[in-house]
Enzyme design. Sequence first.
Site, short mmCIF file in Angstrom:
data_model
loop_
_atom_site.label_atom_id
_atom_site.label_comp_id
_atom_site.label_asym_id
_atom_site.label_seq_id
_atom_site.Cartn_x
_atom_site.Cartn_y
_atom_site.Cartn_z
N ASP A 111 28.90 -4.22 -16.34
CA ASP A 111 28.20 -3.53 -17.41
C ASP A 111 26.51 -3.59 -17.13
O ASP A 111 26.26 -4.26 -16.42
CB ASP A 111 28.48 -4.08 -18.71
CG ASP A 111 29.80 -3.31 -19.46
OD1 ASP A 111 30.12 -2.33 -18.84
OD2 ASP A 111 30.13 -3.60 -20.47
N TYR A 171 34.08 -14.78 -12.73
CA TYR A 171 32.96 -14.51 -13.38
C TYR A 171 32.11 -15.96 -13.83
O TYR A 171 33.01 -16.91 -14.23
CB TYR A 171 33.08 -13.71 -14.69
CG TYR A 171 33.28 -12.14 -14.39
CD1 TYR A 171 32.10 -11.54 -14.50
CD2 TYR A 171 34.39 -11.86 -14.05
CE1 TYR A 171 32.25 -10.09 -14.16
CE2 TYR A 171 34.76 -10.31 -13.85
CZ TYR A 171 33.45 -9.45 -13.87
OH TYR A 171 34.04 -8.21 -13.52
#
Length: 407
Positions: free
Chosen positions: A124, A197
């Site tokens: 994003d 992540y």
Amino acid sequence: SGLGVALCAASSLGAAPMSRAPPVAKRPKHDTESTTPHTSSPTIGPHRTPEERATHIEMLKSRRAVAQLPRYVAFLEYDGTHTHGFQRQANAALNTVQGAVDKALAAFTGGRLDVQCTGSSRTDVGVHALRNAVHFDIARTRDDSDVVEPYGLDNIHHGLNYHLRKLNVPVRVVECVRVDELNPAFHARHDATARTYAYEIIVGKNKHESLFDRDRAWYLTNDGQGRATASVAAAVATTKNAEAERARRLKAGFGSCDGALNVDAMRRAARVLVGTHDFSSFRANGCQASSPVRTVTRIEVRETPTYWPAPYARGATQKVSIDVAAPSFLYHQVRLLVGALKAVGAGDINVDDVREILDAKDVSRCPQMAPACGLYLADVEYLDGFAVRPSYAKLDGETLKDDEDST
């Protein structure tokens, strides 16, 4: 599939010449292909007329149809602060990571045809990457031959970085591999077996973070004003306005903590979230995955020394890193998980609350989502030899189309 391909006479880089690799064999023509006799190539060079250039491009397209193009995977790092996320947008003026790589590929191959890459993970706006992956099909050919030749890996690696620098975008190629010889059907997204992540949190004494940490981590102010303990939180939960009070308390303490985050409590809460679960409570609105079931294989919470009050601590009194690994993720899943773990570390909720939030299967019960600036796509993993991976149905209880992975 959104894949782009390109054929060109030579790289526009002006890089040092390289020795040619062995030609790649042509794919046999199908019976339905045109049997029009081969015509000579139009004149090449700066004096080519528009008609000759159009004819030349059509000839290249026909070669593309019959040639087996080499496929490459490039691993990228990028700063997501000033980009509109990874995925290319219909508005070409928006600066995206994928769009920048497409432009660099087009420039590298001479700009004759559009080239499009396919990414492994669609990060994003504001999310960074240490190692995202893209694949693309490119080759070069001589105007008087149907034979295509692969580019050298060093040529692609350095060439793409050259054009990315010219575009003035914070994207770099860190590694390039030719994969069609290992797995002709390789796909950067579909063949990924795991994604990791990393999330960075900094606790500091100052009102604002250091200039060198801005947009690189979630900065929490050490307010030292005291916060609700787990016992107080339990008492609040017995009142008729429990949910309203809980929401008020979480919102008020979103950007701060009292003293330091309780890393041990965060680790206990993380163990609740590891495994295969219905993660509806950690799935943002707008998620397009058909199932909320995901398998989180690892959550690791680490604390690193800051050497406060030394100047090189940059005002940080605590640094906490959170690694989350899974085959695939739901929309904003990692940031919602981090938001919950931070709330535990700050004493706003406890481990039992996290278990209740998970069981509730309601995202409105989850603490506020962590901001994008602290999130990094740390790694994308593939099988040895970049082999075709088994279905997510075997890895994650999911079908391939359910890989949302926009965190």
